[in-house]
Design a protein around this motif. Structure first.
Motif, PDB file in Angstrom:
ATOM      1  N   LYS A 172       7.531   5.674  -7.616  1.00  0.00           N
ATOM      2  CA  LYS A 172       6.294   5.861  -6.851  1.00  0.00           C
ATOM      3  C   LYS A 172       6.580   6.135  -5.379  1.00  0.00           C
ATOM      4  CE  LYS A 172       3.320   3.011  -9.811  1.00  0.00           C
ATOM      5  NZ  LYS A 172       2.401   1.846  -9.869  1.00  0.00           N
ATOM      6  N   SER A 218       4.190   3.636   8.309  1.00  0.00           N
ATOM      7  CA  SER A 218       3.864   4.384   7.097  1.00  0.00           C
ATOM      8  C   SER A 218       3.274   5.731   7.475  1.00  0.00           C
ATOM      9  CB  SER A 218       2.860   3.612   6.249  1.00  0.00           C
ATOM     10  OG  SER A 218       2.456   4.375   5.138  1.00  0.00           O
ATOM     11  N   LYS A 221       0.565   8.441   1.369  1.00  0.00           N
ATOM     12  CA  LYS A 221       1.021   7.232   0.701  1.00  0.00           C
ATOM     13  C   LYS A 221       2.374   7.462   0.033  1.00  0.00           C
ATOM     14  CE  LYS A 221      -0.509   3.752  -2.624  1.00  0.00           C
ATOM     15  NZ  LYS A 221      -1.552   3.374  -3.603  1.00  0.00           N
ATOM     16  N   ASN A 266       1.736  -2.965  -0.533  1.00  0.00           N
ATOM     17  CA  ASN A 266       0.406  -2.847  -1.149  1.00  0.00           C
ATOM     18  C   ASN A 266      -0.335  -4.178  -1.202  1.00  0.00           C
ATOM     19  OD1 ASN A 266       0.646  -0.071  -1.599  1.00  0.00           O
ATOM     20  ND2 ASN A 266       1.559  -0.355  -3.626  1.00  0.00           N
ATOM     21  N   GLY A 293      -0.343  -8.480  -8.160  1.00  0.00           N
ATOM     22  CA  GLY A 293      -0.632  -7.053  -8.208  1.00  0.00           C
ATOM     23  C   GLY A 293      -1.746  -6.726  -9.183  1.00  0.00           C
TER      24      GLY A 293
END
Length: 290
Positions: free
Chosen positions: A118, A138, A142, A178, A255
């Motif tokens: 990812k 960042s 994404k 995240n 998560g």
């Protein structure tokens, strides 16, 4: 001098000997040429092999996501030193790859390869601004991240250890990014510190931290402690005493379902606050005995 000597002596030698000497010289020259060609071929083959290995190593190191390295200090002595140890030989790329794999296996034990897929890009930047190393930047897109390495690190004798530690820490933060603003930051910082502990880069926990708490009879939730080293020690204690692979299970559970305090109780099979108390007692006994 030698050529003159040979010229003067040659007429005194028999014809057959002269012929033999000439033949021997011709054969020796041929052997020399053959040997030179062979040596050249070997060197060329070695050069090609080294080049191929370098390309293969770079491909393997960056497999799964793109890894780039930028040196904004290239015209300085520290920048040249960084270039020598981390850019020219792809060492920085290998460190990112190894650190990401190590952290992913802890945080996502069941599907660490899929998690790394990812990631789109991790960029290592060697910079002069000390403040930049305090966070990960960042990109707008994404999956793209920048790891800043402060140039002052290269001034230390143990700069290799420090850079490994910094990259390991940042990769842990990237893989947990995240969960930021969804999970207590104290817990996430402790999880990053826990990964560093397992990688051999953990910071020493001062004895007076525990002793002071004992004297003041302070009891608090271990995952809410502002000292990430103490949170990391608690996570390790939970893993050893109650739930092997605790941090990975905790990360995956958060998560899926987000954060709620009962998540600790669920995974531990007991009230987490009781384990905190047990952990504090064990740390105090251990430190007082040392």
């Amino acid at each position: 001098m030698d050529e003159t000597k040979n010229t003067l002596q040659q007429p005194l030698l028999p014809t057959s000997v002269t012929h033999a000497t000439t033949t021997e010289t011709t054969t020796s020259s041929h052997d020399t040429i053959t040997s030179s060609n062979y040596a050249l071929s070997v060197r060329l083959l070695m050069f090609i092999s080294i080049g191929a290995m370098s390309v293969w190593a770079s491909h393997e190191a960056s497999k799964g996501f793109m890894i780039t390295v930028k040196n904004s200090m290239i015209n300085t002595s520290l920048g040249q030193k960084f270039n020598l140890f981390y850019v020219s030989n792809d060492e920085a790329i290998r460190l990112v790859q190894n650190s990401s794999s190590f952290a992913a296996k802890i945080l996502f034990p069941a599907d660490h390869s899929r998690i790394l897929e990812k990631l789109i890009e991790v960029e290592v930047q060697f910079v002069s601004d000390h403040s930049l190393t305090n966070y990960i930047n960042s990109f707008e897109q994404k999956g793209k991240y920048i790891i800043f390495i402060d140039s002052y690190i290269m001034e230390f004798k143990d700069f290799k250890y420090r850079i490994k530690k910094e990259i390991m820490k940042k990769m842990g933060e990237i893989l947990l990014i995240n969960l930021r603003n969804k999970v207590p930051n104290t817990l996430l910082d402790g999880m990053v510190e826990y990964i560093n502990d397992l990688a051999g880069f953990g910071d020493h926990l001062e004895e007076n931290v525990i002793k002071l708490r004992n004297n003041n009879r302070v009891i608090k939730k271990c995952w809410e402690d502002n000292d990430s080293r103490l949170v990391a020690k608690f996570l390790g204690y939970a893993d050893e005493e109650k739930c092997e692979g605790f941090v990975g299970r905790l990360n995956q559970e958060m998560g899926k379902n987000g954060w709620f305090e009962e998540i600790m109780d669920k995974l531990l099979g007991m009230e987490a606050i009781q384990l905190c108390s047990s952990f504090h007692d064990s740390m105090i006994k251990s430190q007082l005995a040392s």
